[in-house]
Design a protein around this motif. Structure first.
Motif, PDB file in Angstrom:
ATOM      1  N   UNK A 262       0.838  -1.203   0.000  1.00 37.67           N
ATOM      2  CA  UNK A 262       0.000   0.000   0.000  1.00 37.67           C
ATOM      3  C   UNK A 262       0.870   1.249   0.000  1.00 37.67           C
ATOM      4  N   UNK A 263       1.920   1.233   0.819  1.00 38.19           N
ATOM      5  CA  UNK A 263       2.832   2.380   0.865  1.00 38.19           C
ATOM      6  C   UNK A 263       3.489   2.603  -0.495  1.00 38.19           C
ATOM      7  N   UNK A 264       3.857   1.516  -1.160  1.00 36.41           N
ATOM      8  CA  UNK A 264       4.476   1.604  -2.492  1.00 36.41           C
ATOM      9  C   UNK A 264       3.514   2.218  -3.503  1.00 36.41           C
ATOM     10  N   UNK A 265       2.248   1.751  -3.507  1.00 36.03           N
ATOM     11  CA  UNK A 265       1.271   2.263  -4.471  1.00 36.03           C
ATOM     12  C   UNK A 265       0.944   3.725  -4.209  1.00 36.03           C
ATOM     13  N   UNK A 266       0.895   4.114  -2.947  1.00 30.14           N
ATOM     14  CA  UNK A 266       0.583   5.509  -2.638  1.00 30.14           C
ATOM     15  C   UNK A 266       1.721   6.441  -3.029  1.00 30.14           C
ATOM     16  N   UNK A 267       2.925   5.959  -2.947  1.00 31.03           N
ATOM     17  CA  UNK A 267       4.058   6.776  -3.385  1.00 31.03           C
ATOM     18  C   UNK A 267       4.019   6.995  -4.893  1.00 31.03           C
ATOM     19  N   UNK A 268       3.308   6.111  -5.602  1.00 31.22           N
ATOM     20  CA  UNK A 268       3.143   6.271  -7.044  1.00 31.22           C
ATOM     21  C   UNK A 268       1.968   7.184  -7.386  1.00 31.22           C
ATOM     22  N   UNK A 269       1.253   7.660  -6.343  1.00 27.31           N
ATOM     23  CA  UNK A 269       0.165   8.614  -6.567  1.00 27.31           C
ATOM     24  C   UNK A 269      -1.232   8.078  -6.385  1.00 27.31           C
ATOM     25  N   UNK A 270      -1.375   6.764  -6.090  1.00 23.88           N
ATOM     26  CA  UNK A 270      -2.709   6.179  -5.911  1.00 23.88           C
ATOM     27  C   UNK A 270      -3.197   6.426  -4.488  1.00 23.88           C
TER      28      UNK A 270
END
Length: 303
Positions: free
Chosen positions: A10-18
Motif C-alpha cells: 500500500x505504501x508503495x502504491x501511494x508513493x506512485x500517486x494512488x
C-alpha cells in the motif's frame, strides 16, 4: 505475516500517486484471514476461497483482481507467492450506470429539501451547501469532502486530493463564494474536531457513503428517484449534469466547443479529454446543434 506485506504494498502504491483506500481495506481483510489460517505466502487456493465468500460476482471479480496484483507484486521478490491466472472470476467490466441529467428545478428542490433534515445539528446546512457546491462546480464528492477551511482562497478553491493524487485550483463564481462564506459562519460556531470545510455532528466531514444515502433519501422523498431497488439519479449525476449543461450553454461554434472541452477537462480534473467526452450525453439541445452543423457541412456551408 501477510499483513506486513500489505502495508508495504500500500505504501508503495501511494508513493506512485494512488489513494488506494478501498484496495487497502480489501487487502487488509484478506491478509488477516490468511494469517489466521497460518499462511506465510499468498496461494491461489486461499484467494479463491476468500473470493467465493463475496456478496456478488462483480464483487468477487473486483477482489480477485486486487489480490492477483498484490500476489504478483510479492512474487517478484519471492517465488513462494502464487501467480494467479488472469480472469479466473471473469474479466468483463461492469457497464457504467446510465446517467440521469437533473433539471435546474430538480436541483433546487433537492437543496431546499436538505434544509428540512434534523435541525438539531449543522447537518441540514452542510448537505444544503455541499450538494449545492457539487452542482455548480461539478466537483467529485471525494474532493469536496477533503476540502479544508483554508482551501477557500481569493483565487478559488484549492483541490488538494484530486483523483490520481493531483491538485488543482478551481475558480468559483462570486455567488458560490458568498454561499460558502455564509456556511462558514454557521460551521465555525458548530462543534468541530477538524479543519474540514464541511462537517456533520461528529465534528468531521461526513463520509461519502453518508452523503450518497442522504442524496438518495432526498430524491426519493421528492419523487425524483423511485423505490429502493429501482434505478434513478445518483450523487455523481450532479457532476454529469454540470458537464452537459455547461456544453449546452457554450456557443454552438466548432472552435468554441473545442476550446470549451479543453477548459472543461481541466476544470473537472480529468487526466484525458476522452474522460470528459464520456460525460457529454446527448440532450435535445446538443442534438439540434449537431444536426445543424452536419446539415451545413452537407450543403457545403460552415465547416
Amino acid at each position: 505475516m501477510l499483513i506486513e506485506h500489505v502495508e508495504r504494498y500500500v505504501d508503495y502504491r501511494r508513493k506512485l500517486g494512488a489513494k488506494f483506500d478501498t484496495s487497502e481495506h480489501a487487502l487488509t481483510r484478506f491478509a488477516r484471514y490468511a494469517d489466521k489460517c497460518g499462511d506465510t505466502h499468498v496461494t491461489t487456493d486461499r484467494i479463491h476461497e476468500w473470493c467465493n465468500q463475496a456478496s456478488s460476482p462483480e464483487r468477487a471479480r473486483d477482489i480477485y483482481n486486487k489480490l492477483r496484483r498484490f500476489s504478483i507484486f510479492l512474487r517478484a521478490e519471492d517465488f513462494g507467492h502464487a501467480a494467479p491466472p488472469k480472469g479466473a472470476f471473469g474479466s468483463r467490466r461492469s457497464p457504467r450506470p446510465a446517467p440521469h441529467l437533473l433539471q435546474p428545478e430538480q436541483i433546487e428542490a433537492i437543496l431546499s429539501a436538505a434544509l428540512t433534515l434534523s435541525n438539531r445539528t449543522i447537518a441540514p446546512y452542510t448537505y444544503h451547501f455541499l450538494l449545492g457546491l457539487l452542482a455548480v462546480t461539478g466537483m467529485r464528492v471525494s474532493e469536496a469532502l477533503a476540502l479544508q477551511r483554508s482551501d477557500l482562497t481569493c483565487d478559488g478553491l484549492l483541490i488538494r486530493r484530486s483523483k490520481g493524487g493531483g491538485s488543482r485550483l478551481l475558480p468559483i463564481h462570486s455567488t458560490t463564494r458568498e454561499a460558502i462564506t455564509a456556511y462558514l459562519v454557521r460551521r465555525n460556531r458548530a462543534f468541530s474536531i477538524s479543519d474540514d470545510l464541511f462537517i456533520c455532528c461528529t465534528g468531521r466531514a461526513p463520509t461519502r457513503q453518508s452523503v450518497g444515502r442522504t442524496f438518495n433519501s432526498l430524491t426519493r422523498q421528492l419523487g425524483i428517484r423511485g423505490p429502493i431497488g429501482t434505478p434513478g439519479p445518483r450523487l455523481h449525476d450532479l457532476r454529469h449534469s454540470f458537464a452537459v449543461r455547461s456544453l449546452e450553454a457554450c456557443a454552438h461554434d466548432i472552435n468554441a466547443v473545442r476550446r470549451h472541452m479543453v477548459a472543461l477537462r481541466d476544470y473537472l480534473g480529468h487526466s484525458s479529454i476522452l474522460c470528459t467526452y464520456w460525460y457529454l450525453e446527448a440532450t435535445p439541445v446538443l442534438m439540434r446543434a449537431i444536426a445543424a452543423v452536419n446539415e451545413d457541412r452537407f450543403v457545403g456551408g460552415v465547416r
